[in-house]
Write an enzyme that holds these catalytic residues in place. Structure first.
Site, short mmCIF file in Angstrom:
data_model
loop_
_atom_site.label_atom_id
_atom_site.label_comp_id
_atom_site.label_asym_id
_atom_site.label_seq_id
_atom_site.Cartn_x
_atom_site.Cartn_y
_atom_site.Cartn_z
NE ARG A 1 8.31 5.40 -0.26
CZ ARG A 1 8.13 4.97 -1.52
NH1 ARG A 1 7.68 3.75 -1.76
NH2 ARG A 1 8.42 5.75 -2.55
CG HIS B 1 10.67 -1.05 -2.34
ND1 HIS B 1 10.85 0.01 -1.51
CD2 HIS B 1 9.81 -0.60 -3.30
CE1 HIS B 1 10.16 1.06 -1.94
NE2 HIS B 1 9.52 0.71 -3.05
P1 NAP Z 1 -1.33 9.03 -5.23
O1 NAP Z 1 -1.85 8.96 -6.63
O2 NAP Z 1 -0.71 10.30 -4.77
O3 NAP Z 1 -2.56 8.67 -4.27
C1 NAP Z 1 -2.50 8.82 -2.89
C2 NAP Z 1 -3.86 8.46 -2.28
O4 NAP Z 1 -3.75 8.52 -0.85
C3 NAP Z 1 -4.97 9.44 -2.67
O5 NAP Z 1 -6.18 8.75 -2.84
C4 NAP Z 1 -5.07 10.36 -1.43
O6 NAP Z 1 -6.35 10.91 -1.21
C5 NAP Z 1 -4.77 9.35 -0.33
N1 NAP Z 1 -4.30 10.03 0.88
C6 NAP Z 1 -3.19 10.81 1.03
N2 NAP Z 1 -3.11 11.27 2.30
C7 NAP Z 1 -4.18 10.78 2.95
C8 NAP Z 1 -4.66 10.91 4.29
N3 NAP Z 1 -4.01 11.64 5.20
N4 NAP Z 1 -5.81 10.28 4.60
C9 NAP Z 1 -6.48 9.53 3.68
N5 NAP Z 1 -6.08 9.38 2.41
C10 NAP Z 1 -4.94 9.99 2.04
O7 NAP Z 1 -0.27 7.88 -4.97
P2 NAP Z 1 -0.03 6.54 -5.81
O8 NAP Z 1 0.61 6.81 -7.10
O9 NAP Z 1 -1.30 5.76 -5.80
O10 NAP Z 1 1.07 5.82 -4.88
C11 NAP Z 1 0.85 5.57 -3.51
C12 NAP Z 1 2.16 5.20 -2.83
O11 NAP Z 1 2.58 3.88 -3.23
C13 NAP Z 1 3.37 6.06 -3.19
O12 NAP Z 1 3.37 7.28 -2.47
C14 NAP Z 1 4.54 5.17 -2.81
O13 NAP Z 1 4.90 5.40 -1.46
C15 NAP Z 1 3.96 3.76 -2.94
N6 NAP Z 1 4.61 2.98 -4.03
C16 NAP Z 1 5.22 1.81 -3.71
C17 NAP Z 1 5.80 1.06 -4.72
C18 NAP Z 1 6.45 -0.26 -4.41
O14 NAP Z 1 7.09 -0.83 -5.29
N7 NAP Z 1 6.29 -0.80 -3.23
C19 NAP Z 1 5.76 1.50 -6.04
C20 NAP Z 1 5.13 2.69 -6.33
C21 NAP Z 1 4.55 3.44 -5.30
P3 NAP Z 1 -6.99 11.96 -2.25
O15 NAP Z 1 -7.32 11.13 -3.49
O16 NAP Z 1 -8.21 12.45 -1.59
O17 NAP Z 1 -5.93 13.00 -2.52
C1 GLV Z 2 8.50 3.11 -5.47
O1 GLV Z 2 8.47 2.77 -4.33
C2 GLV Z 2 7.91 4.31 -5.96
O2 GLV Z 2 7.54 5.18 -5.15
O3 GLV Z 2 7.82 4.46 -7.19
#
Ligand code: NAP
Ligand code: GLV
Length: 306
Positions: free
Chosen positions: A221, A269
C-alpha cells in the site's frame, strides 16, 4: 440465501452471472440504498451507508487481499470479514517482484539505454550474495514471493509478526528483530497489510538501516512509504532506486515526483489483480461452507487489522 453485491469500480454483471452459476438457487443482486437485508455481501470499498443498512450480514467477502479500506468503516458486529485467499494473486505477485529484482540486479535498464544509443558494452557481473533481499510480510503473498526469489539463489530474509520457518528464508519476527532484518537486507520488498502498526514503515530511518545501494519494491500500500524520504534517500545515494506499484493517492496525481524520476519505476496498482473466475469460485465455495456451518480460511481479525 440472499447475496448483495457492492463493489466500487467493478462491472457487476459478470460477477452476478458467475456467482449465480456457482450458487444455483441463490438470490443475487446489486445493492441499492434501502435494499432488503442480505445474508452475504461481496464488496470492494463499499460506502458506510451500505454497512449501516446491512447489519445482519453473516459474512462480507472482500474481492481483494487487503482489507484496510474495509476496516476503516464501522462494520456490523458479528459479521465475518473474509479476504481473498490467493485466488491467483500470489503467482502474479511472485512474477512482478522477481521481474523487478532481476531487472535491477542484471541492470537491464542500463542495457536498454545502451542498446537504444547504439552502444555494445558489457557490465561487470554482480554477485547475488551482495544483494540479500528482505521480504516484509510472509503471509499468503509474501511467502510465495520469498520462495520464488529463493529459486534464483539470492539470500532471502523474511520479517513477520510471528516467527516462521520457510525453507530458504532467514526468518526475523516482531519489532525487536526489525532492525536486524533491515541491516541484513539490501533489496526491500513490502508485502505487509496496511494497519496502524505498519503505516509509514518505509521511512528515513528504515531506509538508512538497509545496506548501501539499497533498492525498494513496494507492492502493498502507498501509505506504507513516506514518499519524500524515499526521494531523499535516492538523492543522497544510499538507495539506488525503487519499483512502486501502489501510492498514497491513486491514480498517482499529475506532477508527483514519482512520475518522471529516473530511478523510480512505477506501475498502476497492477502487481496482483483480482482474477474474477478464481475469486468467484473461492467465494462461492466459502459461502456454501458457511451455510453448512463449517469454518473457512481467510477470515480477517479486525483487532489485528488483517
Ligand atoms: P496476509 O496473508 O495477511 O499476510 C500479512 C503478513 O504481514 C503476515 O506474515 C503478518 O505476520 C505480517 N505482518 C502484519 N503486521 C505485521 C507487523 N506489525 N509486523 C511484522 N509483520 C506483520 O496478507 P497477504 O495476502 O500476503 O497480502 C499482503 C498485502 O498485499 C495486502 O494487505 C495488500 O495490502 C497488498 N496487496 C497488494 C496488491 C497489489 O496489486 N499491489 C494485491 C494484493 C494484495 P504473521 O504471519 O505473523 O501474522
Ligand atoms: C489489491 O490491492 C488487493 O488488496 O487485493
Amino acid at each position: 440465501m440472499k447475496i448483495t453485491f457492492c463493489c466500487t469500480d467493478t462491472k457487476a454483471e459478470p460477477w452476478l452471472q458467475g456467482l449465480s452459476a456457482a450458487l444455483p438457487g441463490a438470490d443475487i443482486s446489486v445493492w441499492q440504498p434501502s435494499a432488503p437485508q442480505a445474508d452475504y455481501a461481496v464488496v470492494w470499498a463499499p460506502p458506510q451507508q451500505f454497512m449501516d443498512e446491512q447489519p445482519g450480514l453473516k459474512a462480507l467477502f472482500n474481492i481483494g487481499a487487503g482489507v484496510d479500506a474495509l476496516l476503516k468503516l464501522r462494520l456490523p458486529l458479528n459479521t465475518l470479514v473474509v479476504r481473498l485467499d490467493d485466488a491467483g494473486m500470489a503467482v502474479q505477485m511472485a512474477e512482478y517482484v522477481c521481474h523487478a529484482v532481476i531487472r535491477h540486479f542484471r541492470e537491464f535498464d542500463g542495457y536498454e539505454t545502451d542498446m537504444a544509443g547504439g552502444r555494445w558494452g558489457y557490465r561487470k557481473p554482480r554477485m547475488r550474495t551482495d544483494f540479500p533481499i528482505g521480504v516484509m510480510g510472509l503471509g499468503v503473498l509474501g511467502e510465495r514471493v520469498a520462495k520464488a526469489l529463493a529459486q534464483f539463489d539470492f539470500p532471502i530474509n523474511g520479517w513477520s509478526r510471528s516467527p516462521k520457518a520457510i525453507e530458504g528464508v532467514r526468518g526475523f519476527a516482531g519489532a525487536e528483530q526489525f532492525n536486524d532484518f533491515l541491516a541484513a537486507s539490501r533489496v526491500l520488498v513490502n508485502l505487509l497489510p496496511l494497519t496502524p502498526d505498519t503505516a509509514n514503515v518505509i521511512n528515513k530511518d528504515t531506509l538508512a538501516r538497509l545496506q548501501p545501494g539499497a533498492y525498494v519494491i513496494n507492492v502493498a500500500r502507498g501509505a506504507h512509504l513516506v514518499d519524500e524520504d524515499l526521494i531523499a534517500a535516492i538523492e543522497n545515494g544510499h538507495v539506488a532506486g525503487a519499483t512502486l506499484d501502489v501510492f498514497r493517492t491513486e491514480p498517482l496525481p499529475a506532477g508527483h515526483a514519482f512520475w518522471n524520476h529516473p530511478r523510480i519505476t512505477i506501475t498502476p496498482h497492477t502487481s496482483a489483480r483480482t482474477l474474477r473466475d478464481e475469486s468467484i469460485a473461492q467465494i462461492a465455495r466459502k459461502m456454501a461452507a458457511l451455510q453448512r456451518g463449517e469454518a473457512v480460511a481467510g477470515v480477517v481479525n479486525p483487532g489485528r487489522g488483517y
